[in-house]
Design a protein around this motif. Structure first.
Motif, PDB file in Angstrom:
ATOM      1  N   ARG A 230      -6.090   2.857  -3.868  1.00 33.87           N
ATOM      2  CA  ARG A 230      -5.483   2.030  -2.824  1.00 33.87           C
ATOM      3  C   ARG A 230      -6.530   1.190  -2.099  1.00 33.87           C
ATOM      4  NH1 ARG A 230      -2.266   6.529   0.302  1.00 33.87           N
ATOM      5  NH2 ARG A 230      -2.954   7.931  -1.356  1.00 33.87           N
ATOM      6  N   MET A 231      -7.722   1.779  -1.864  1.00 29.92           N
ATOM      7  CA  MET A 231      -8.768   1.073  -1.120  1.00 29.92           C
ATOM      8  C   MET A 231      -9.338  -0.103  -1.900  1.00 29.92           C
ATOM      9  SD  MET A 231     -10.829   4.310   0.526  1.00 29.92           S
ATOM     10  CE  MET A 231     -12.236   3.297   0.997  1.00 29.92           C
ATOM     11  N   PHE A 232      -9.661   0.127  -3.174  1.00 29.00           N
ATOM     12  CA  PHE A 232     -10.455  -0.858  -3.906  1.00 29.00           C
ATOM     13  C   PHE A 232      -9.698  -1.613  -4.989  1.00 29.00           C
ATOM     14  CE2 PHE A 232     -13.557   2.368  -2.435  1.00 29.00           C
ATOM     15  CZ  PHE A 232     -14.259   1.542  -1.574  1.00 29.00           C
ATOM     16  N   ILE A 233      -8.521  -1.143  -5.378  1.00 23.75           N
ATOM     17  CA  ILE A 233      -7.735  -1.873  -6.371  1.00 23.75           C
ATOM     18  C   ILE A 233      -6.591  -2.646  -5.710  1.00 23.75           C
ATOM     19  CG2 ILE A 233      -6.226  -1.633  -8.381  1.00 23.75           C
ATOM     20  CD1 ILE A 233      -7.903   0.710  -9.294  1.00 23.75           C
ATOM     21  N   HIS A 234      -5.998  -2.058  -4.674  1.00 22.06           N
ATOM     22  CA  HIS A 234      -4.847  -2.705  -4.038  1.00 22.06           C
ATOM     23  C   HIS A 234      -5.238  -3.518  -2.793  1.00 22.06           C
ATOM     24  CE1 HIS A 234      -1.889  -0.649  -6.591  1.00 22.06           C
ATOM     25  NE2 HIS A 234      -2.695   0.398  -6.521  1.00 22.06           N
ATOM     26  N   ILE A 235      -6.061  -2.942  -1.912  1.00 16.69           N
ATOM     27  CA  ILE A 235      -6.364  -3.635  -0.659  1.00 16.69           C
ATOM     28  C   ILE A 235      -7.517  -4.620  -0.811  1.00 16.69           C
ATOM     29  CG2 ILE A 235      -7.051  -3.343   1.754  1.00 16.69           C
ATOM     30  CD1 ILE A 235      -5.719  -0.650   1.787  1.00 16.69           C
ATOM     31  N   LEU A 236      -8.577  -4.218  -1.493  1.00 13.59           N
ATOM     32  CA  LEU A 236      -9.776  -5.060  -1.554  1.00 13.59           C
ATOM     33  C   LEU A 236      -9.520  -6.476  -2.058  1.00 13.59           C
ATOM     34  CD1 LEU A 236     -12.800  -5.293  -1.097  1.00 13.59           C
ATOM     35  CD2 LEU A 236     -13.164  -4.347  -3.384  1.00 13.59           C
TER      36      LEU A 236
ATOM     37  N   SER B 111      -4.293   7.025  -6.017  1.00 15.19           N
ATOM     38  CA  SER B 111      -5.240   7.775  -5.194  1.00 15.19           C
ATOM     39  C   SER B 111      -5.732   6.919  -4.038  1.00 15.19           C
ATOM     40  CB  SER B 111      -6.433   8.215  -6.049  1.00 15.19           C
ATOM     41  OG  SER B 111      -7.148   7.078  -6.504  1.00 15.19           O
ATOM     42  N   HIS B 112      -6.435   7.569  -3.113  1.00 16.74           N
ATOM     43  CA  HIS B 112      -6.984   6.831  -1.971  1.00 16.74           C
ATOM     44  C   HIS B 112      -7.970   5.762  -2.428  1.00 16.74           C
ATOM     45  CE1 HIS B 112      -5.062   9.264   1.072  1.00 16.74           C
ATOM     46  NE2 HIS B 112      -5.508  10.374   0.503  1.00 16.74           N
TER      47      HIS B 112
ATOM     48  N   VAL C  86       0.837  -1.195   0.000  1.00 13.93           N
ATOM     49  CA  VAL C  86       0.000   0.000   0.000  1.00 13.93           C
ATOM     50  C   VAL C  86       0.874   1.247   0.000  1.00 13.93           C
ATOM     51  CG1 VAL C  86      -1.816   1.248   1.227  1.00 13.93           C
ATOM     52  CG2 VAL C  86      -1.824  -1.251   1.195  1.00 13.93           C
ATOM     53  N   ARG C  87       1.952   1.223   0.747  1.00 12.77           N
ATOM     54  CA  ARG C  87       2.886   2.360   0.746  1.00 12.77           C
ATOM     55  C   ARG C  87       3.558   2.512  -0.628  1.00 12.77           C
ATOM     56  NH1 ARG C  87       3.683   4.667   5.541  1.00 12.77           N
ATOM     57  NH2 ARG C  87       3.093   3.533   7.439  1.00 12.77           N
ATOM     58  N   ALA C  88       3.833   1.395  -1.270  1.00 18.06           N
ATOM     59  CA  ALA C  88       4.402   1.464  -2.620  1.00 18.06           C
ATOM     60  C   ALA C  88       3.408   2.083  -3.597  1.00 18.06           C
ATOM     61  CB  ALA C  88       4.808   0.068  -3.081  1.00 18.06           C
ATOM     62  N   ALA C  89       2.119   1.720  -3.467  1.00 13.52           N
ATOM     63  CA  ALA C  89       1.097   2.320  -4.324  1.00 13.52           C
ATOM     64  C   ALA C  89       0.984   3.819  -4.073  1.00 13.52           C
ATOM     65  CB  ALA C  89      -0.246   1.637  -4.068  1.00 13.52           C
ATOM     66  N   GLU C  90       1.098   4.206  -2.809  1.00 10.50           N
ATOM     67  CA  GLU C  90       1.075   5.631  -2.483  1.00 10.50           C
ATOM     68  C   GLU C  90       2.272   6.351  -3.095  1.00 10.50           C
ATOM     69  OE1 GLU C  90       0.977   8.517   1.494  1.00 10.50           O
ATOM     70  OE2 GLU C  90       1.221   6.342   1.688  1.00 10.50           O
ATOM     71  N   ALA C  91       3.416   5.692  -3.081  1.00 10.12           N
ATOM     72  CA  ALA C  91       4.645   6.308  -3.597  1.00 10.12           C
ATOM     73  C   ALA C  91       4.579   6.554  -5.097  1.00 10.12           C
ATOM     74  CB  ALA C  91       5.842   5.434  -3.257  1.00 10.12           C
ATOM     75  N   ILE C  92       3.871   5.705  -5.821  1.00 11.96           N
ATOM     76  CA  ILE C  92       3.770   5.893  -7.267  1.00 11.96           C
ATOM     77  C   ILE C  92       2.591   6.778  -7.658  1.00 11.96           C
ATOM     78  CG2 ILE C  92       4.899   3.697  -7.747  1.00 11.96           C
ATOM     79  CD1 ILE C  92       2.160   2.515  -8.384  1.00 11.96           C
TER      80      ILE C  92
END
Length: 208
Positions: free
Chosen positions: A146-152, A142-143, A133-139
């Motif tokens: 991160r919520m629905f494409i990376h974490i879900l 958006s929130h 999630v931190r890597a997604a934030e670094a690139i």
């Protein structure tokens, strides 16, 4: 149906070769009614579970990921709903919103999202600080990304298990509501309305 009903004497057990499960007081085949009732009950159970899963997942993701005042507010809403016994909450919604298939789906969805919310919120709180999630934030993700494409996708196993469990619970809830006259309309066939109709016949001794 009219021709079949005219041939059936309700005071006598129906013949097994014509109606193996018997008939109701109007001479309608119980087998056909059970099949039609299963269609309605399963339809309500599946769609109500999907609605409750969507609500619980969205709110749980928001509360677990955002935290702060948003998380506190959603926790307060969750505590309000869980402070009332589930079946009483369903009865309260049913008394206000009326009857019908779509209404029952809405009632069960609004009353049944809390369990999914609690589990999804806990999973999001656990995942929001992980490296991916931190890597997604670094690139620059958006929130919402991160919520629905990376974490879900990483918490979807919890959602799917809860969805399957809710289907069974909501089928039983629909039967109870229809049996008590708060579910589907009386002109629609449901397992609950069938049980309600059979009460009077059972009292009269028409066990079949």
């Amino acid at each position: 149906w009219a021709e079949r009903a005219a041939k059936i004497q309700i005071t006598d057990p129906p013949r097994a070769e014509t109606l193996p499960f018997g008939a109701d007081r109007l001479g309608r085949d119980i087998v056909a009614k059970v099949i039609k009732g299963a269609e309605i009950s399963i339809f309500v159970g599946v769609f109500a579970a999907v609605l409750a899963t969507l609500i619980g997942t969205m709110l749980g993701a928001l509360a677990g990921y955002a935290g702060g005042r948003i998380g506190d507010f959603l926790e307060w809403v969750y505590n309000v709903f869980t402070s009332i016994p589930g079946i009483l909450l369903i009865f309260a919604f049913a008394a206000v919103l009326g009857r019908g298939i779509s209404t029952v789906i809405l009632i069960l969805g609004l009353a049944g999202w809390t369990g999914i919310y609690r589990l999804v919120r806990a999973e999001y709180m656990k995942h929001r600080t992980r490296e991916y999630v931190r890597a997604a934030e670094a690139i620059g993700a958006s929130h919402l990304s991160r919520m629905f494409i990376h974490i879900l996708p990483n918490v979807s196993h919890v959602v799917l298990v809860q969805l399957s469990l809710h289907v069974v619970f909501f089928i039983k809830a629909e039967v109870i509501l229809s049996f008590l006259g708060l579910g589907v309309r009386v002109d629609q066939v449901s397992w609950g309305t069938m049980l309600s109709e059979a009460q009077a016949e059972l009292v009269l001794g028409h066990w079949w």
